[in-house]
Scaffold this motif. Structure first.
Motif, short mmCIF file in Angstrom:
data_model
loop_
_atom_site.label_atom_id
_atom_site.label_comp_id
_atom_site.label_asym_id
_atom_site.label_seq_id
_atom_site.Cartn_x
_atom_site.Cartn_y
_atom_site.Cartn_z
N ALA A 6 0.84 -1.20 0.00
CA ALA A 6 0.00 0.00 0.00
C ALA A 6 0.87 1.25 0.00
N ILE A 7 0.29 2.36 -0.45
CA ILE A 7 0.97 3.65 -0.48
C ILE A 7 0.06 4.69 0.17
N GLY A 8 0.61 5.46 1.11
CA GLY A 8 -0.17 6.54 1.72
C GLY A 8 0.68 7.33 2.68
N GLY A 9 0.16 8.46 3.12
CA GLY A 9 0.89 9.27 4.09
C GLY A 9 0.42 10.70 4.13
N MET A 10 1.22 11.54 4.76
CA MET A 10 0.89 12.96 4.95
C MET A 10 2.20 13.71 5.09
N PHE A 66 -8.07 18.60 11.18
CA PHE A 66 -7.73 18.15 9.83
C PHE A 66 -6.79 16.96 9.88
N TYR A 67 -5.77 17.04 10.74
CA TYR A 67 -4.86 15.90 10.89
C TYR A 67 -5.62 14.64 11.27
N GLU A 68 -6.49 14.74 12.25
CA GLU A 68 -7.22 13.57 12.71
C GLU A 68 -8.11 13.00 11.60
N MET A 69 -8.63 13.87 10.74
CA MET A 69 -9.44 13.40 9.62
C MET A 69 -8.60 12.58 8.64
N ILE A 70 -7.41 13.08 8.28
CA ILE A 70 -6.55 12.35 7.35
C ILE A 70 -6.06 11.05 8.00
N LYS A 71 -5.69 11.12 9.25
CA LYS A 71 -5.24 9.93 9.97
C LYS A 71 -6.33 8.86 9.98
N ALA A 72 -7.56 9.26 10.26
CA ALA A 72 -8.67 8.30 10.31
C ALA A 72 -8.91 7.67 8.95
N LEU A 100 0.05 18.07 19.57
CA LEU A 100 0.83 16.83 19.50
C LEU A 100 2.31 17.15 19.53
N THR A 101 3.09 16.23 20.05
CA THR A 101 4.53 16.27 19.92
C THR A 101 4.94 15.07 19.07
N ASP A 102 5.77 15.29 18.06
CA ASP A 102 6.25 14.22 17.19
C ASP A 102 5.09 13.61 16.40
N ALA A 103 4.50 14.42 15.53
CA ALA A 103 3.29 14.02 14.81
C ALA A 103 3.53 12.83 13.89
N GLU A 104 4.68 12.78 13.20
CA GLU A 104 4.91 11.64 12.30
C GLU A 104 4.95 10.33 13.07
N SER A 105 5.48 10.35 14.30
CA SER A 105 5.48 9.13 15.11
C SER A 105 4.07 8.73 15.51
N VAL A 131 14.17 12.76 12.90
CA VAL A 131 14.01 11.31 13.09
C VAL A 131 14.21 10.99 14.57
N SER A 132 13.11 10.85 15.28
CA SER A 132 13.17 10.53 16.69
C SER A 132 13.33 9.03 16.90
N HIS A 133 13.72 8.65 18.11
CA HIS A 133 13.78 7.23 18.46
C HIS A 133 12.41 6.59 18.30
N ARG A 134 11.39 7.31 18.67
CA ARG A 134 10.02 6.80 18.55
C ARG A 134 9.66 6.51 17.09
N LEU A 135 10.07 7.38 16.16
CA LEU A 135 9.74 7.16 14.76
C LEU A 135 10.51 5.98 14.18
N VAL A 136 11.82 5.93 14.42
CA VAL A 136 12.61 4.85 13.84
C VAL A 136 12.19 3.50 14.42
#
Length: 486
Positions: A6-10, A66-72, A100-105, A131-136
């Motif tokens: 699959a392909i997706g993201g923000m 808006f973020y929560e809408m795309i995430k959902a 939020l802190t560290d939205a990509e994570s 690139v946080s520890h949480r993300l990696v």
């Protein structure tokens, strides 16, 4: 049937120092065939499943609803696509979301919860991400652009896809070696046109060609967000624990040792000094980067500070010399120009649309009106003395000579062309015979010490110039599923 991927993201760069807020009107959302087209040519050997992808011009923090809408939607489409062998997680790395802190994570963990541990997640990213520890931890494969400006963005996406398929075909569960390097630089001080970034990034292809290595990536980080995760980082991915640890440590040391040598690609100074230098030069076209409000780095685009300095320059105010200034978003000022019509005299208050300091008084005549520009909406060119000021109804970067020509302006026929940009993008760089960077105020101020970070993980260079040498020990993140478990 091939692998199900699959392909997706923000993706967005978000300055927490910008008064602008990024919402539905700022994002372009693609799905279905349009999303697949973004990644063409798609590698064979896989069934590619489009989800949803939202992308915006860099700006202020993303509105939480808006973020929560795309995430959902992303989560819902993922659930409907299961089972999956892989996911191309298309992100930038420097998105900030209100509250939020560290939205990509946050987004990556939501995706991981859906696809489970066996699905490999590969993320192409921008080197100005964090690139946080949480993300990696949430991802399996990470890679980044190796050119700044980012002329290799499409190559980065293709590399992320190729790494993903390579691991699936070989039944490889990759390990990652991650190092946070406590250095935080504006991207304009780390262009790969110049040393030391040029050599550091040039080493990556040879590193990834070594036994046991899949990918090597260096992140500069994003200096205009005030979050603990903001810093440079190294990630080396592979199958050999010793190899990835060794290469990650070597890259981290090289970056740290070079920290004081990163600098702008050209001369830099305050606004008045840059204007004087450009007017004194015989080089034309001569470009000045109005860097503090660069909309392609996250600036609001509504700061008129540089316009004020141009109008305060006697040679420009009198018309003895000429300058183009691009640009300022101010829909009310544009509407007034449009109502007045070309040739009409106007007395405008320009700037501060989103709350940035200002505005600046602009008295002159309307030289040009452009309706319904695909990015900027309605656009007005106002002549005041020798200054030609471009005012837009929506945020718009000016990255090509054609952007100016379409408004009846030619940088080669003006003494100065002042553009809200950092390092010059390729088209402007090729045209420039002279160029300086003005260290102007705004949400992406190049003098990051003036911004007042409060949440960074300290100490960090150059905000703490006398800090002790950090340990820079890579942390290894083991495969999520043991070999044979895929």
């Amino acid at each position: 049937m091939g692998w199900r991927i699959a392909i997706g993201g923000m993706a967005i760069e978000s300055s927490t120092f910008s008064p602008h807020r990024s919402g539905a009107a700022d994002f372009t959302i693609v799905r279905g065939a349009e999303l697949l087209m973004r990644h063409e040519p798609l590698p064979s050997g896989a069934d590619w499943i489009p989800l949803v992808y939202a992308r915006a011009l860099p700006g202020g923090p993303v509105e939480r609803p808006f973020y929560e809408m795309i995430k959902a939607e992303l989560v819902e489409r993922l659930q409907a696509s299961l089972p999956l062998d892989g996911l191309l997680f298309d992100i930038h790395g420097a998105m900030t979301v209100e509250g939020l802190t560290d939205a990509e994570s946050d987004l990556a963990e939501a995706v991981r919860d859906v696809v489970g541990p066996r699905c490999l997640i590969s993320a192409p990213m921008d080197p100005h991400g964090n690139v946080s520890h949480r993300l990696v931890t949430a991802l399996d494969l990470l890679t980044s652009h190796r050119m700044s400006p980012h002329e290799d963005a499409a190559l980065t996406r293709r590399r992320a896809m190729a790494n993903l398929i390579r691991c699936l075909d070989a039944r490889v569960r990759p390990m990652r070696a991650w190092v946070r390097v406590p250095v935080l630089l504006p991207g304009e001080r780390a262009s790969t046109r110049d040393e030391p970034a040029r050599s550091i990034y040039a080493a990556l292809p040879s590193i990834e060609g070594r036994p046991g290595i899949i990918d090597a990536a260096v992140w500069i980080g994003y200096a205009w967000a005030d979050e603990p995760r903001c810093s440079a980082a190294i990630v080396v991915t592979g199958t050999d624990e010793t190899a990835i640890t060794r290469e990650a440590a070597g890259l981290a040391k090289a970056y740290w040792d070079a920290r004081a040598r990163f600098d702008f690609s050209t001369a830099a100074g305050d606004a008045d000094a840059c204007i004087a230098r450009g007017l004194a030069s015989a080089d034309r076209p001569f470009f000045i980067s109005d860097s503090g409000d660069n909309p392609t780095a996250g600036g609001a685009g509504d700061v008129a500070f540089m316009l004020g300095r141009l109008l305060a320059t006697p040679a420009l105010a009198s018309g003895e010399a000429s300058a183009i200034w691009a640009s300022c978003v101010d829909p009310l000022a544009v509407a007034r120009c449009a109502d007045a019509g070309e040739g009409a005299a106007v007395d405008l208050s320009v700037g501060g649309t989103f709350g940035s300091p200002g505005p600046v008084r602009l008295r002159g005549s309307v030289r040009h009106i452009r309706r319904d520009d695909p990015v900027g909406g309605d656009i007005a060119v106002v002549a005041a003395g020798g200054v030609r000021a471009i005012v837009t109804a929506r945020r718009k970067p000016y990255h090509s000579i054609d952007d100016f020509v379409g408004l009846g302006l030619d940088p080669a026929r003006h003494d100065l062309t002042v553009v809200k940009v950092g390092y010059l993008v390729p088209d402007l760089f090729a045209a420039a015979n002279g160029w300086v960077i003005a260290l102007t105020p705004g949400g992406v101020d190049q003098d990051i010490a003036r911004l007042g970070h409060r949440a960074l993980d300290r100490p960090i260079y150059p905000l703490d110039p006398d800090m002790a040498t950090p340990e820079l020990r890579p942390e290894r993140l083991d495969p999520r599923v043991e070999p044979g478990g895929a």
